[in-house]
Design a protein around this motif. Sequence first.
Motif, mmCIF file in Angstrom:
data_model
loop_
_atom_site.group_PDB
_atom_site.id
_atom_site.type_symbol
_atom_site.label_atom_id
_atom_site.label_comp_id
_atom_site.label_asym_id
_atom_site.label_seq_id
_atom_site.Cartn_x
_atom_site.Cartn_y
_atom_site.Cartn_z
ATOM 1 N N SER A 22 0.824 -1.201 0.000
ATOM 2 C CA SER A 22 0.000 0.000 0.000
ATOM 3 C C SER A 22 0.859 1.253 0.000
ATOM 4 O O SER A 22 0.602 2.199 -0.716
ATOM 5 C CB SER A 22 -0.933 0.003 1.218
ATOM 6 N N GLU A 23 1.935 1.193 0.841
ATOM 7 C CA GLU A 23 2.781 2.374 0.979
ATOM 8 C C GLU A 23 3.636 2.591 -0.267
ATOM 9 O O GLU A 23 3.960 3.718 -0.604
ATOM 10 C CB GLU A 23 3.678 2.229 2.212
ATOM 11 N N GLU A 24 3.961 1.530 -0.943
ATOM 12 C CA GLU A 24 4.863 1.640 -2.069
ATOM 13 C C GLU A 24 4.134 1.943 -3.369
ATOM 14 O O GLU A 24 4.767 2.073 -4.408
ATOM 15 C CB GLU A 24 5.679 0.341 -2.212
ATOM 16 N N ASN A 25 2.819 2.058 -3.353
ATOM 17 C CA ASN A 25 2.084 2.361 -4.580
ATOM 18 C C ASN A 25 1.927 3.868 -4.714
ATOM 19 O O ASN A 25 1.040 4.459 -4.102
ATOM 20 C CB ASN A 25 0.706 1.686 -4.566
ATOM 21 N N PRO A 26 2.773 4.519 -5.498
ATOM 22 C CA PRO A 26 2.729 5.984 -5.594
ATOM 23 C C PRO A 26 1.581 6.495 -6.459
ATOM 24 O O PRO A 26 1.341 7.696 -6.508
ATOM 25 C CB PRO A 26 4.079 6.317 -6.237
ATOM 26 N N ASN A 27 0.911 5.609 -7.135
ATOM 27 C CA ASN A 27 -0.167 6.025 -8.033
ATOM 28 C C ASN A 27 -1.532 6.083 -7.358
ATOM 29 O O ASN A 27 -2.521 6.450 -7.993
ATOM 30 C CB ASN A 27 -0.236 5.087 -9.232
ATOM 31 N N VAL A 28 -1.593 5.687 -6.093
ATOM 32 C CA VAL A 28 -2.847 5.746 -5.344
ATOM 33 C C VAL A 28 -2.736 6.846 -4.289
ATOM 34 O O VAL A 28 -1.858 6.797 -3.426
ATOM 35 C CB VAL A 28 -3.170 4.399 -4.678
#
Length: 292
Positions: A22-28
């Motif tokens: 979750s933390e590593e998804n920069p597109n959300v």
Amino acid sequence: MGKFFLFLFLTITLISISACSSEENPNVLKVSKSSDEMGGENYETVISELKQRGFTNIETKVLDDLITGWLTKDGETEEVEINGNKDFSANDSFQKDSKIVVTYHTFPKEEKKDTDSTDRENSEVNDKTSNDETKKSVNEEKSESEITDEKGVEKADTSVRSNQEILTIENNEELEAVLTVNDTNDPIVSEFAKKYAGRTIEFDGYIANMMPHGKYATRYDILINTGDYGETAYDGPDFKFEDVNVFDLNLTGAEIPETIGMGQNLRITAVVEEYDKDPGLFFLDPISSEIR
């Protein structure tokens, strides 16, 4: 016991993987406010906050529907739509490239032109006032005399007599008679206009019609009738405010509506200009209009 520790290890590992994903998804990205909270804010503030969050695909939609700007402010946000969703909560997640449309209110473009025009008109009025004062000193011994313009409209000396009281039905029988005539072309209307040109009158009336003046979107020709809208009896002249915007009406009262139009009851205070016998119109220059 060994199975317990194995289960605990796997559970912790899954939670860690999920959190990292979750933390590593920069597109959300998450919005900081709900759609209701954004509504009513200045649209530039809304756009700035969305950009700070990282959203990249932001558009604006203009509603050029403001007239007075008293209740709804210039630039006030009407709604924010994210991928077609107009109802979202604070901390809801969206893709950073989601299509965001910020809809806001403003004045029509012509309003700016009107402002420039008003500045020029004020300058012309100042020049005219100076010239009128000169003419007044030359003609101060002359009595009021009838004047006919190029259109054949009968007018009178329109030197403003600001030191004289406002004419109402309570203090002027002739005004009372004019406001109760059954025929707008009754001779007493023309006689009153000539006699009291330049004087200020006050009466109860309503907007009988309101149409754009020529090609303008924010300048109007307004037809005023006496009494209250919807009354069965129809008395008095057809008064007209010509080529005015809403600001010229100087609206007053406890509850000023965002928009005005046909059927609005007003307490009119205006200067007598002239009576044009061909269309049967009594022209006034508005001073103030109290909402009734």
